[in-house]
Write a protein that holds these residues in place. Structure first.
Motif, PDB file in Angstrom:
ATOM      1  N   THR A 102     -28.977  11.488 -17.049  1.00 53.34           N
ATOM      2  CA  THR A 102     -29.521  11.043 -15.764  1.00 53.34           C
ATOM      3  C   THR A 102     -30.174  12.156 -14.958  1.00 53.34           C
ATOM      4  O   THR A 102     -30.987  11.878 -14.094  1.00 53.34           O
ATOM      5  CB  THR A 102     -28.435  10.374 -14.897  1.00 53.34           C
ATOM      6  N   SER A 103     -29.811  13.413 -15.232  1.00 55.29           N
ATOM      7  CA  SER A 103     -30.458  14.444 -14.412  1.00 55.29           C
ATOM      8  C   SER A 103     -31.682  15.049 -15.095  1.00 55.29           C
ATOM      9  O   SER A 103     -32.311  15.949 -14.555  1.00 55.29           O
ATOM     10  CB  SER A 103     -29.458  15.521 -13.981  1.00 55.29           C
ATOM     11  N   ALA A 104     -32.041  14.541 -16.271  1.00 55.59           N
ATOM     12  CA  ALA A 104     -33.327  14.926 -16.860  1.00 55.59           C
ATOM     13  C   ALA A 104     -34.366  13.957 -16.306  1.00 55.59           C
ATOM     14  O   ALA A 104     -34.547  12.837 -16.788  1.00 55.59           O
ATOM     15  CB  ALA A 104     -33.270  14.840 -18.380  1.00 55.59           C
ATOM     16  N   ASN A 105     -35.034  14.380 -15.248  1.00 58.26           N
ATOM     17  CA  ASN A 105     -35.928  13.461 -14.532  1.00 58.26           C
ATOM     18  C   ASN A 105     -37.061  12.941 -15.394  1.00 58.26           C
ATOM     19  O   ASN A 105     -37.603  11.868 -15.150  1.00 58.26           O
ATOM     20  CB  ASN A 105     -36.506  14.152 -13.297  1.00 58.26           C
ATOM     21  N   SER A 106     -37.436  13.730 -16.401  1.00 59.32           N
ATOM     22  CA  SER A 106     -38.550  13.304 -17.247  1.00 59.32           C
ATOM     23  C   SER A 106     -38.239  11.977 -17.944  1.00 59.32           C
ATOM     24  O   SER A 106     -39.154  11.272 -18.359  1.00 59.32           O
ATOM     25  CB  SER A 106     -38.860  14.379 -18.286  1.00 59.32           C
ATOM     26  N   GLY A 157     -37.760   3.861  -4.875  1.00 57.55           N
ATOM     27  CA  GLY A 157     -36.324   4.066  -4.794  1.00 57.55           C
ATOM     28  C   GLY A 157     -35.573   2.783  -4.632  1.00 57.55           C
ATOM     29  O   GLY A 157     -36.055   1.708  -4.975  1.00 57.55           O
ATOM     30  N   LEU A 158     -34.400   2.923  -4.122  1.00 56.99           N
ATOM     31  CA  LEU A 158     -33.518   1.781  -3.979  1.00 56.99           C
ATOM     32  C   LEU A 158     -33.672   1.133  -2.619  1.00 56.99           C
ATOM     33  O   LEU A 158     -32.970   0.198  -2.295  1.00 56.99           O
ATOM     34  CB  LEU A 158     -32.078   2.243  -4.214  1.00 56.99           C
ATOM     35  N   ASP A 159     -34.596   1.680  -1.815  1.00 55.02           N
ATOM     36  CA  ASP A 159     -34.891   1.031  -0.546  1.00 55.02           C
ATOM     37  C   ASP A 159     -35.866  -0.111  -0.762  1.00 55.02           C
ATOM     38  O   ASP A 159     -36.072  -0.927   0.099  1.00 55.02           O
ATOM     39  CB  ASP A 159     -35.523   2.036   0.438  1.00 55.02           C
ATOM     40  N   PHE A 204     -26.955   5.238 -14.880  1.00 54.11           N
ATOM     41  CA  PHE A 204     -25.599   5.557 -14.431  1.00 54.11           C
ATOM     42  C   PHE A 204     -24.732   4.307 -14.470  1.00 54.11           C
ATOM     43  O   PHE A 204     -23.623   4.320 -14.976  1.00 54.11           O
ATOM     44  CB  PHE A 204     -25.624   6.149 -13.011  1.00 54.11           C
ATOM     45  N   SER A 205     -25.282   3.201 -13.923  1.00 57.04           N
ATOM     46  CA  SER A 205     -24.460   1.993 -13.866  1.00 57.04           C
ATOM     47  C   SER A 205     -24.419   1.292 -15.228  1.00 57.04           C
ATOM     48  O   SER A 205     -23.623   0.387 -15.413  1.00 57.04           O
ATOM     49  CB  SER A 205     -24.981   1.049 -12.783  1.00 57.04           C
ATOM     50  N   GLY A 206     -25.276   1.719 -16.154  1.00 60.18           N
ATOM     51  CA  GLY A 206     -25.211   1.144 -17.507  1.00 60.18           C
ATOM     52  C   GLY A 206     -25.813  -0.235 -17.600  1.00 60.18           C
ATOM     53  O   GLY A 206     -25.525  -0.993 -18.516  1.00 60.18           O
ATOM     54  N   ASN A 266     -34.571   7.300  -8.507  1.00 63.93           N
ATOM     55  CA  ASN A 266     -33.312   6.706  -8.058  1.00 63.93           C
ATOM     56  C   ASN A 266     -32.998   5.408  -8.771  1.00 63.93           C
ATOM     57  O   ASN A 266     -31.858   5.109  -9.068  1.00 63.93           O
ATOM     58  CB  ASN A 266     -33.372   6.441  -6.561  1.00 63.93           C
ATOM     59  N   LEU A 267     -34.056   4.649  -9.035  1.00 64.02           N
ATOM     60  CA  LEU A 267     -33.854   3.366  -9.684  1.00 64.02           C
ATOM     61  C   LEU A 267     -33.437   3.569 -11.140  1.00 64.02           C
ATOM     62  O   LEU A 267     -32.430   3.048 -11.595  1.00 64.02           O
ATOM     63  CB  LEU A 267     -35.152   2.568  -9.602  1.00 64.02           C
TER      64      LEU A 267
END
Lengths: 548, 1040
Positions: free
Chosen positions: B947-951, B1022-1024, B897-899, B890-891
C-alpha cells in the motif's frame, strides 16, 4: 437644453468621482495584517511562554516508539501491528515529528533571542539561549550530525549544511554559559523590559538560582552523554560548573513548565496525548499503548512499589494501572489477539499521566541526581555526597515524583527487599561470576526505572552510550537486541535481560533496536546535497557519543 | 415633483413637434437573438444622410416621418425600416451564415465583430449551454470550445468544477479564469449561483491579449457572461420544469471471493473474523456465519457467507433534481426566477438554490441607463464527513469501503432502533456504521448572494461615448456542523469491541459565518470614428475595486446537552477564530484600435495598475505597488484584402491574426506579506499569551508575476462558410512566479513563499465547424469539433532548487511539465525490474520518490453533433482527454488495505511470484522465476510493502465521455387548443449527462476527472469524493 445641461452635469460628476478615487497614494496602504502578529509586531514576551510550553510538549509527546523499544510499553492486541516500528525497519518517514518540532521550537527561541536583545530584555534572552540548547541536544541525540550553524536562517540559507554532533555539543555548552550569564546579570524592575518575567517564565518564575542549577544540569547531561568521547574536556567543563557555584538541580527540584493547564480543554500535553483528548474522551493512545510484558515483569520481579507494593498490597500502581487481568503486560510486536485486548492489559498509571492540570516535566530532579551520581562515580565530582547517596537520593526522588505514598520509606523498603541485587543495591556484588555488580550498573538501571515515560530519550541514550562491558564481563544471556555491546537491563540473576526484543512475526534475525532515527524524507527532498554529504545512513549508524 | 412634471411636459412637446419635420430618431440594431450590433451602417434611403451604430448597437439620426432607413452590415441581410410616429426605432437584422460576423462581447462589455480581433474568441450560445439541462453553467460548457478544460471534480450535490483556459499560468496561484457578468468582473465562485437559463451567451476569451484590459484578473482568460435583458417587444412568459435522476454509474472494481478477516492460518489461508473491517477472511462458501460480536443474552447475527456486491451499489441513493424556471421578458425588461432542489446520491444530502434575476434598461435621448440584479439563496444539508467523532471514522466512503463483501449493508439503516445497526451492536469492531455517520455528522449551510450592476451611458457625440458602470457583489454565508454525543454501552465496552473503548465522544459543533463584498467601479470613454478608409476605435478609462471580507468561526467539542448545538452551551473553552481582509486595486487602461477598409485591424493596449496587496504596511513605498504593461494585436481579412480571393466560390473567408501581450499578476493573498505568528498550542492560558512563528516563510515584498502571451491564428471559411476552420498557436512565458518552496525544517520553516520561478506554455487549438454538415430536405445536421494540445515546461524555480511539491504528489520540476507526479515506487534494478528479497520474495519500497507522468491532460477533444428534423432536435457532446496520469492514492490503497479491491483478490490470495521482478544472487540481479512471496494474502496486500508503493495506484487518466445527449421536440401549439393563442410554443426535452465513460483497463478506481481539490494539484481523487454518476432528465418548457 436644460436637460442636456443636467446630463452633462451628471457626466462631469461621474468623471470627477472616478478621477477623485485615484488621487491619494496612501489609500493603498491597507495591507496591514489585522489577523495575526507578524515579525514587525510580535514581541519577545509573547513568544517565550509558547516556546517553553512547546519544549515540554516535545518531551511529553514524541517518544512513544522509544517507550516500546526500551521495554516500557507495547501495542495492545486491540490494534493492528505497526510493522515498521515493530520490526525496527524504520524509514525516512518514521518519527519525523521530533525533527520538525525541535527546529520549529528552536526557531521560536531564536526569535526571542533576537527580539529580547533589541529590547534589552536580558532575562528573556538568557532563558531562550538555554532552552534552545535542549532542542539541539535532542536533535543530535536522535540524528547525530544535524544543521546547526547554518540552521534557522529562513530564506537566508535554504539548504543549511550539517555540523558534526561533537561541534554542536561544544557550542551548546557555551550557549548555556552565555544564557546563564545573561540571567545572572539581568535586572528586573517593575518598569523595565524584564518586568513580566516572573509570569512569562513558566518554569522557574524568574528564580535565578534555579536557572543556574538547570543550566549546570543541562551541561552535565551533555558531558555525561559524551563521557567516552575525546575532544570534549570534561575536567575543564566541570571546573566551569564548579566555579559558577550554584550546583545542580537537587531533590524535589524538578524542572517543569506550566503555563496554566486548566483541564481537559487546556491540558498537560502528556495527559492530552496519552490519556484524555481535549473533548474529555479517552485518547486512542490509552488503548494503543499498554504495559510491556517484559518491562512490567521486571518492576514486579523487584517488588517495585512504583508498580505494586509488596509490603502493603494494593498500594502502588503509580507507573501502571491494572487492567481486567491485573498488572498484565503484552509482548511487544505480538499479533493482535483478543486475549491481549486493551481492556485486559495494564495501562500506564497516574504517576505518569498525572492530571490534566499537572506541570510538564522537562528534566526531573531524579534524573539530575542520577546524572550527579554518575559524575561522582566517574570522579568528575570529587566532593559532597557519595555516588551511592546520590543514586539513592535519585531513587527517593523518583518515588516522590511518581507519587508513591511515604516515598522515602517505601524506597528504603525497596532497597532492603532487593538487597544484593545490583539493579537496586548500589553495594551489591555480582550474583553470578562476571555479571554486573552495583555502582554504575545500579545508577543506570535505576534511571531506567525512574525515567519510564518521563524522559525516555535519556533511557535510550544510556542504553546506547554505555557498553555493557563497562559493568560486566559476562553478557547476560539471550539478549540479541544489541547490534553490538549495548547496555543490558536486568537484575543480574534470573530475570530475562532486556530491553526485550520485538516478537513481531515479520522481524528478521538481523533486525535489532535502532540506535538512531533516519533523517526525514524532507531532508532528502529539499536539502539533498547536504544530507547526501552524511553518506549512507542506516538505523545502525551511530551518533558521535555512541562508541558501541 | 416639479422636475418630473416639467420633464413630462417637454416630452409631450417633442412628440408634438415630431410630425412633418426632421427630428432626432434614436434606434437600436440587433441580430435575431437580440444582441445589439455595433458598426452597422444606417442610411436614409435616397439621401447621403447616414450614421453607424455605436458599441451598444445604437444610433441617432435626423429624419422625418416617412423616411426609409436602410440598415446594412456585413454578414446580415439588409433591411429597410420606415420611420413612423415614434422617435425610437428598433431594427432586427437577419444573419447570413458567414464566419467572423457574429458579434461577440469582449472586455468592458464591448460588442465587436470578431474579424476586428487579433486574438481568438469563442462563443457558446444559450441553446448549446442548456441543451442537457446542466444545473450549473460551467457543466454546460464542457467539451464545447477548444482550449477550455472544465473538470467536474466531484459528483456531489455541489458539482464542483475546476476551469482552466489554455492550461496554467501560475505554478501555485490561481489558474482559473475571471468571470465577467454583464460587463462587471465578479468572483468566479458566483458561477454556480447563476441560473443558466438567464444567459444569452457566454463568450470565452482564452487569450490574455483579449483580457489585457482587465490586468491581473484577466491573466487566465475570461468567461464573459451576458444575461438576458429583454429583447423582444412583445411580452413573453416562459415556464419550464426539469426532473433529473442521478445514479451511481461506476464503482471501483471489487473482489467477490473473500469475506472479513485480517489474519492468515498456518496453512496460508485467510481466517474468518466476524468483527473485521478488512476483507482478508477465507473464501466464500455459502455457509451460515456470524457477523459481529454476540449480542446481549448471547444472540447472534447470522448471514450466508457470500459476496453481496449489490449491497454496495444500493447503498447509494438515486439522486433527484427538480428544477423549475419562470421568466418574463418584454421590450426593456427581464425577470426570471428559478428553484433547484438537488438530492444527491449520498443519502440525505440536499442542496437547494433559489434565484431571482431582474434586468431592465431605459434610454432617453443621448442617455441610457440599465441595471441588472440577481439574488440567489442557497441551502444545503450534507454529511459532514471526517471532521468529527471518535477520530477513527474518516468519510462515509471510507467506511463503505471498510464494509466486507458479505455484509448486507443496506439492512443497517435503523441504527437508532435496531440493535445490530446501533453503534453497540454493529458488526464492525473498528469503524462506525456509515448510516450512523450520515445521520449523526451533519453540516447545514446557507448562503445569500446578491450581485448587480448599474450602467450609465452617455453618448456625447456620434463618436464619443462615456460609460460608467458600478457593480457589486455581496455574499453572506454561514454553516453549522454538528455531531451528537455517542456513548457506547457498558455491554459493548465490556465485550472488548475495539471502537467502543475509545469511541465515545461528546456533542460537538462548529459554526462559521462569513460575509464578503466587492465593489467595482469603472469609468471609460470610448471613441469610434471614421476617417476616410480608416476606422478609429479607442478606449481610455479607469477602474477601482475594493474587496472586503470577514469570517468568524466558533466551535466546541464538549457541549452540555446532547443535541443542543450551540457553542454557548458548552463546557470548557470554545475554539474561536476570526479573519478579515480588505484590498484595493486601481487601474488606468487604454487601447487604440485602427481599422483599414474593413479588412485590416491593429490595436495597442496599455495598463497601469496599483495593487494594495503588494504594499508592505510597515515600510510603505508606493513605488513598489504599481506596474505597467503593454499589448497589441493585428488581424487581416485576406479574403477581402486580396482581390484575387474576393468572390471565390470555394474560399469564403480567410483571416490571419497575431497578438502579443504582457500581463502583470499579483498572486498573493491579502495581508500576505511578512512572517506571521499564531497562537501556540493551547494558548492563551488565562492572561498568559503565547505565539509561535508560522511554518511558512513570507517575504516583505514581492514583484508581480508577469505573463507574456504570443499567439497567431488563421480562420478559414469554405463553401459559403459551410466549413469553418479556426486554428491558433500560442506561447506563454510566465516569469517571476510566486511559489511556495518546501524547505528543510532546519531553516526554521517548512516552506517559503518566493518570487522567482518561470515556465513556458505552448499550445494549439483547432475548431472545426460543419454547419450544416448535411442538409437533406428538412434534416439538418451540424457538427463541430474542437481539439486542444497544451504543454508546458518549467524553466526555473529558484537558485539551488530544481523541484518543489505543491501537495497531492504534484511537483514542479525544472525541465518537466507542470505538474509532474513524484511518488514512491518499488526498489528496482537497472533493467527496471522490481528487486525482491531472495528469502521472503517481497519487494521493498524505495524512500526516494520517483518522477512519473504529468497531471494535466495534454490532449483535449470535443465533438458536438446536432441533428434537427422538423420539430425534433437531437444533440450530443462527446469529449476526450488524454496524456495525463491520475493517482488514486487514498482510494486505491484504502481498498487494498481493506481487502475489498479486485486487485487484492488476484491469485486468490495465494503466494505468487512478484511480476517482473529480480533478486540478488550474490553477484548480480537475476530474473525471478522461482521465489514466491511468503504471502499473497493479508500479509502482502494490506501491508505497507504494497500500500505504500504509490506507483501501484498510478494509472492513465485518459478517458472518453459521452458528456451530453438530448432530444427535444417542439410540441405543436394545437395541443394547447384549450388555451388557443395563449400558448405560443412548447418544448419537451429528454436529456442525459455523463452517459458513458470509457476508461483504460488499468483504471479500475474512479472517474479520472475527480479530484480532492479544485486547486492546482490535480489528478488525485480521494475518499471525500462520492462515486461517479450518470444523470437522466426530462424538461417541459412552455412559452406564453
Amino acid at each position: 437644453m436644460k436637460l442636456n445641461k443636467l446630463i452633462y452635469g451628471v457626466g462631469a460628476a461621474v468623471i470627477m468621482l472616478a478621477a477623485g478615487t485615484g488621487c491619494r497614494k496612501s489609500q493603498f496602504n491597507i495591507n496591514q495584517n489585522i489577523n495575526n502578529p507578524t515579525d514587525s509586531t510580535v514581541t519577545y514576551n509573547v513568544v517565550l511562554p509558547a516556546a517553553m510550553n512547546a519544549t515540554g510538549s516535545i518531551i511529553a509527546r514524541q517518544w512513544g516508539p522509544i517507550q516500546n523499544w526500551m521495554g516500557f510499553w507495547a501495542r495492545s492486541g486491540t490494534y493492528a501491528p505497526n510493522v515498521i516500528e515493530e520490526t525496527y525497519q524504520i524509514t525516512t518517514g518514521f518519527g519525523n515529528g521530533i525533527w520538525n518540532a525541535s527546529y520549529d521550537n528552536a526557531y521560536d527561541y531564536q526569535i526571542v533571542i533576537t527580539k529580547a536583545a533589541q529590547a534589552n530584555a536580558t532575562f528573556y534572552q538568557g532563558i531562550a539561549e538555554i532552552m534552545k540548547t535542549m532542542d539541539y541536544q535532542m536533535l543530535v541525540d536522535v540524528y547525530g550530525n544535524v544543521p546547526y550553524t547554518e540552521s534557522l536562517k529562513g530564506s537566508g540559507n535554504p539548504t543549511p549544511k550539517y555540523d558534526k554532533g561533537i561541534d554542536i555539543y561544544k557550542d551548546l555548552l557555551r550557549r548555556i554559559d552565555a544564557g546563564m550569564t545573561l540571567i545572572k546579570n539581568a535586572v528586573v524592575t517593575t518598569t523595565n523590559s524584564n518586568k513580566a518575567i516572573a509570569t512569562d517564565d513558566i518554569m522557574f518564575h524568574a528564580d535565578k538560582t534555579k536557572w543556574m542549577k538547570f543550566g549546570n544540569t543541562l551541561k552535565l547531561r551533555l558531558l555525561i552523554h559524551a563521557y567516552a568521547v575525546g575532544g570534549i574536556n570534561k575536567t575543564a567543563e566541570m571546573a566551569i560548573i564548579t566555579s559558577e557555584g550554584s550546583g545542580f538541580l537537587g531533590a524535589g527540584e524538578d524542572a517543569m513548565v506550566n503555563p496554566g493547564f486548566t483541564g481537559n480543554d487546556k491540558p498537560n500535553p502528556f495527559w492530552n496525548t496519552y490519556k484524555t483528548g481535549t473533548d474529555g474522551t479517552t485518547s486512542a493512545n490509552d488503548v494503543y499503548y499498554k504495559a510491556n510484558e517484559w518491562g512490567i515483569g521486571y518492576y514486579k520481579g523487584d517488588g517495585d512499589p512504583r508498580v505494586t507494593n509488596v509490603a502493603v498490597p494494593g498500594t502502588g500502581n503509580r507507573l501502571y494501572t491494572p487492567g481486567n487481568q491485573g498488572l498484565k503486560g503484552v509482548a511487544y510486536g505480538l499479533p493482535p489477539d483478543a486475549a491481549n485486548a486493551a481492556a485486559e492489559l495494564a495501562g500506564y498509571g497516574p504517576g505518569v499521566y498525572k492530571s490534566a492540570t499537572a506541570p510538564q516535566a522537562l528534566l526531573t530532579a531524579a534524573e539530575s541526581l542520577f546524572l550527579q551520581a554518575e559524575a561522582r562515580e566517574r570522579g568528575w565530582i570529587t566532593s559532597g555526597p557519595s555516588a551511592q547517596a546520590l543514586c539513592e537520593a535519585g531513587m527517593d526522588d523518583s518515588f516522590r515524583y511518581l507519587g508513591v505514598p511515604n516515598s522515602a520509606s517505601s524506597a528504603a523498603d525497596y532497597r532492603t527487599f532487593n538487597a544484593t541485587y545490583p539493579d537496586v543495591d548500589y553495594t551489591a556484588g555480582p550474583i553470578a561470576a562476571g555479571g554486573p555488580s552495583g555502582g554504575l550498573y545500579t545508577i543506570l538501571s535505576q534511571k531506567w526505572f525512574a525515567l519510564n515515560a518521563t524522559n525516555t530519550l535519556e533511557v535510550w541514550n544510556d542504553w546506547r552510550r554505555v557498553p555493557y562491558s563497562e559493568v560486566a564481563t559476562k553478557i547476560l544471556s539471550n539478549n540479541t537486541a544489541a547490534p553490538s555491546d549495548k547496555f543490558v537491563y536486568g537484575d543480574g540473576a534470573g530475570y530475562v535481560p532486556g530491553p526485550a526484543r520485538s516478537v513481531s512475526p515479520q522481524i528478521q534475525p538481523s533486525d535489532n533496536i535502532p540506535v538512531r532515527y533516519l533523517y526525514p524524507q524532507t531532508e532528502y527532498n529539499y536539502n539533498t546535497a547536504n544530507v547526501a554529504a552524511e553518506g549512507t545512513v542506516t538505523r545502525y549508524s551511530r551518533v558521535f557519543w555512541d562508541l558501541n | 415633483m416639479r422636475k418630473i412634471a416639467s420633464l413630462f411636459t417637454m416630452l409631450m412637446l417633442f412628440s408634438a413637434l415630431a410630425f412633418g419635420q426632421n427630428r432626432v430618431i434614436s434606434g437600436t440594431v440587433t441580430d435575431n437573438s437580440g444582441t445589439p450590433l455595433p458598426g452597422v451602417s444606417v442610411l436614409i434611403k435616397n439621401t447621403k444622410t447616414g450614421t453607424a451604430t455605436d458599441n451598444n448597437g445604437q444610433f441617432r439620426i435626423n429624419a422625418k416621418t416617412g423616411d426609409v432607413l436602410v440598415v446594412t452590415s456585413t454578414g446580415f441581410e439588409p433591411k429597410e425600416s420606415t420611420i413612423g410616429a415614434g422617435s425610437a426605432v428598433s431594427v432586427e437584422l437577419k444573419r447570413v451564415v458567414e464566419t467572423g460576423t457574429e458579434v461577440v462581447v469582449t472586455s468592458l462589455g464591448q460588442r465587436v465583430q470578431p474579424k476586428e480581433l487579433g486574438y481568438t474568441v469563442s462563443k457558446v450560445k444559450a441553446a448549446e449551454l442548456t441543451q442537457a439541462k446542466a444545473v450549473n453553467l460551467q457543466s454546460g460548457l464542457t467539451g464545447k470550445v477548444s482550449g477550455l478544460n472544465v473538470q467536474s471534480v466531484n459528483a456531489g450535490v455541489f458539482q464542483d468544477t475546476r476551469i482552466t483556459l489554455r492550461g496554467i499560468r501560475s505554478l501555485t496561484g490561481n489558474n482559473q479564469p475571471m468571470l465577467i457578468l454583464d460587463g462587471v468582473p465578479i468572483s468566479l465562485g458566483y458561477l454556480s449561483s447563476i441560473n443558466p437559463n438567464d444567459i444569452t451567451d457566454v463568450t470565452i476569451l482564452k487569450s490574455a491579449s483579449a483580457t489585457a484590459i482587465y490586468g491581473p484578473d484577466g491573466t487566465n482568460g475570461a468567461l464573459v457572461v451576458t444575461t438576458k435583458k429583454g429583447s423582444r417587444s412583445k411580452p413573453q412568459v416562459s415556464v419550464g420544469h426539469t426532473v433529473q435522476v442521478e445514479r451511481v454509474s461506476f464503482i471501483p472494481e471489487l473482489q467477490t471471493q473473500f469475506g472479513s478477516g485480517s489474519s492468515v492460518s498456518a496453512l496460508g489461508y485467510g481466517v474468518y473474523d466476524p468483527i473485521e473491517n478488512q476483507c482478508y477472511g477465507d473464501a466464500f462458501d455459502g455457509s451460515l456465519r456470524q457477523i459481529g460480536r454476540d449480542g446481549p443474552g448471547g444472540s447472534q447475527y447470522l448471514v450466508t457467507y457470500e459476496a453481496r456486491p449489490k449491497e454496495k451499489l444500493n447503498f447509494w441513493n438515486t439522486g433527484l433534481t427538480n428544477q423549475t424556471d419562470l421568466s418574463f421578458s418584454t421590450g426593456d425588461f427581464y425577470l426570471s426566477a428559478q428553484n433547484v432542489l438537488i438530492q444527491g446520491v449520498m443519502p440525505k444530502d440536499v442542496n437547494r438554490r433559489v434565484s431571482v434575476h431582474m434586468a431592465a434598461n431605459k434610454e432617453y435621448n443621448r442617455f441610457k441607463a440599465s441595471y441588472s440584479i440577481n439574488y440567489t439563496k442557497g441551502n444545503y444539508d450534507v454529511t459532514a464527513g471526517s471532521s468529527f467523532g471518535n477520530g477513527r471514522d474518516y468519510t462515509v466512503y471510507w467506511n463503505w469501503l471498510n464494509t466486507p463483501m458479505q455484509i448486507p449493508l443496506t439492512r443497517f439503516k435503523n441504527w437508532r432502533t435496531d440493535y445490530w445497526s446501533s453503534p453497540d451492536g454493529y458488526f464492525n469492531d473498528y469503524y462506525s456504521n456509515p448510516y450512523f455517520m450520515i445521520d449523526n455528522f451533519r453540516q447545514k449551510g446557507r448562503s445569500e448572494d446578491i450581485f448587480g450592476n448599474f450602467e450609465l451611458n452617455f453618448k456625447a457625440t456620434n463618436w464619443l461615448t462615456f460609460t460608467y458602470r458600478l457593480g457589486a457583489t455581496i455574499s453572506n454565508s454561514s454553516f453549522k456542523a454538528t455531531a451528537a454525543a455517542l456513548q457506547y454501552g457498558p455491554f459493548a465496552k465490556a465485550s472488548g469491541k475495539s471502537i467502543a473503548q475509545t469511541g465515545d465522544f461528546n456533542s460537538q459543533v462548529a459554526d462559521n459565518s462569513s460575509t464578503s463584498s466587492r465593489i467595482n467601479s469603472e469609468f471609460f470613454a470610448s471613441i469610434r470614428q471614421k476617417f476616410g478608409n480608416f476606422n478609429l476605435n479607442a478606449i481610455v478609462g479607469q477602474s477601482f475595486r475594493e474587496t472586503n471580507s470577514k469570517s468568524v468561526s466558533v466551535s466546541s467539542n464538549n457541549l452540555t446537552f446532547p443535541s443542543l448545538f450551540n457553542v454557548s452551551g458548552r463546557k470548557g473553552e470554545p475554539g474561536a477564530g476570526e479573519s478579515n481582509a480588505k484590498s484595493r486595486l486601481e487601474r488606468f487602461f487604454g487601447k487604440i484600435g485602427v481599422g483599414y477598409k474593413n479588412w485590416a485591424f491593429a490595436e495597442v493596449t496599455g495598463s497601469y495598475d496599483i495593487d494594495s496587496r503588494l504594499a508592505y504596511y510597515y515600510d510603505y513605498n508606493f513605488d513598489n505597488i504599481n506596474f505597467f504593461y503593454p499589448g497589441g494585436n493585428v488581424s487581416v481579412i485576406l479574403s477581402e484584402a486580396i482581390p484575387a480571393l474576393k468572390g471565390s466560390k470555394t474560399l469564403s473567408y480567410l483571416k490571419v491574426r497575431g497578438a502579443y501581450s504582457k500581463t502583470g499578476n499579483v498572486n498573493l493573498g491579502i495581508q500576505d506579506l511578512e512572517n506571521t505568528y499564531g497562537n501556540g498550542f493551547g494558548f492563551p492560558y488565562g492572561s498568559l499569551a503565547g505565539y509561535t512563528s508560522s511554518n511558512l516563510l513570507r517575504l516583505s515584498s514581492y514583484k508581480p508575476e508577469f505573463v507574456i502571451n504570443k499567439e497567431a491564428g488563421i480562420e478559414i471559411g469554405l463553401l459559403k462558410n459551410r466549413i469553418n476552420v479556426e486554428a491558433t498557436v500560442y506561447e506563454q512565458d510566465n516569469s517571476n512566479q510566486i511559489v511556495d518552496v518546501q524547505y528543510s525544517a532546519a531553516t526554521g520553516f517548512t516552506s517559503a513563499r518566493l518570487n522567482a520561478a518561470a515556465f513556458k506554455n505552448k499550445g494549439l487549438e483547432l475548431d472545426l465547424r460543419l454547419t450544416p454538415l448535411v442538409k437533406l430536405g428538412k434534416v439538418n445536421i451540424d457538427f463541430k469539433a474542437n481539439y486542444t494540445y497544451q504543454d508546458n515546461k518549467v524553466t526555473k524555480i529558484i537558485e539551488g532548487v530544481d523541484q518543489l511539491g505543491i501537495g497531492n504528489g504534484n511537483y514542479v520540476i525544472v525541465g518537466k511539465p507542470a505538474y509532474t507526479f513524484k511518488l514512491t515506487d518499488y526498489v528496482r534494478d537497472d533493467q527496471g525490474r522490481v528487486i525482491v528479497d531472495p528469502t521472503t520474495g517481497y519487494p521493498s519500497v524505495d524512500p526516494v520518490i520517483k518522477n512519473f507522468g504529468r497531471t494535466q491532460p495534454r490532449h483535449l477533444l470535443g465533438l458536438n453533433l446536432s441533428v434537427s428534423w422538423k420539430d425534433l432536435t437531437f444533440s450530443a457532446v462527446a469529449d476526450y482527454r488524454g496524456g495525463a496520469q491520475i493517482f488514486t492514492g487514498n482510494l486505491g490503497n484504502g481498498m487494498d488495505f481493506s481487502g475489498i479491491s479486485k486487485r487484492s483478490g488476484q491469485n486468490s490470495r495465494m503466494p505468487f511470484i512478484f511480476p517482473n521482478s529480480s533478486y540478488w544472487d550474490g553477484s548480480k540481479y537475476v530474473d525471478n522465476t522461482s521465489i514466491y512471496m511468503q504471502s499473497g494474502g493479508y500479509n502482502f496486500w494490506s501491508q505497507a510493502v504494497n500500500t505504500s508503493a504509490n506507483s501501484n495506484y498510478l494509472v492513465s487518466g485518459d478517458f472518453w465521455k459521452i458528456r451530453e445527449a438530448s432530444l427535444s421536440y417542439n410540441l405543436p401549439t394545437s395541443l394547447f387548443g384549450f388555451a388557443k393563442g395563449t400558448v405560443k410554443g412548447a418544448t419537451f426535452t429528454v436529456s442525459g449527462r455523463n452517459l458513458f465513460m470509457f476508461l483504460p483497463k488499468s483504471n479500475q478506481w474512479t472517474d479520472p476527472e475527480f479530484s480532492n481539490t479544485v486547486g492546482n494539484a490535480q489528478g488525485v481523487s480521494g475518499l471525500d469524493n462520492t462515486p461517479p454518476t450518470r444523470i437522466f432528465g426530462a424538461t417541459l418548457n412552455i412559452q406564453f
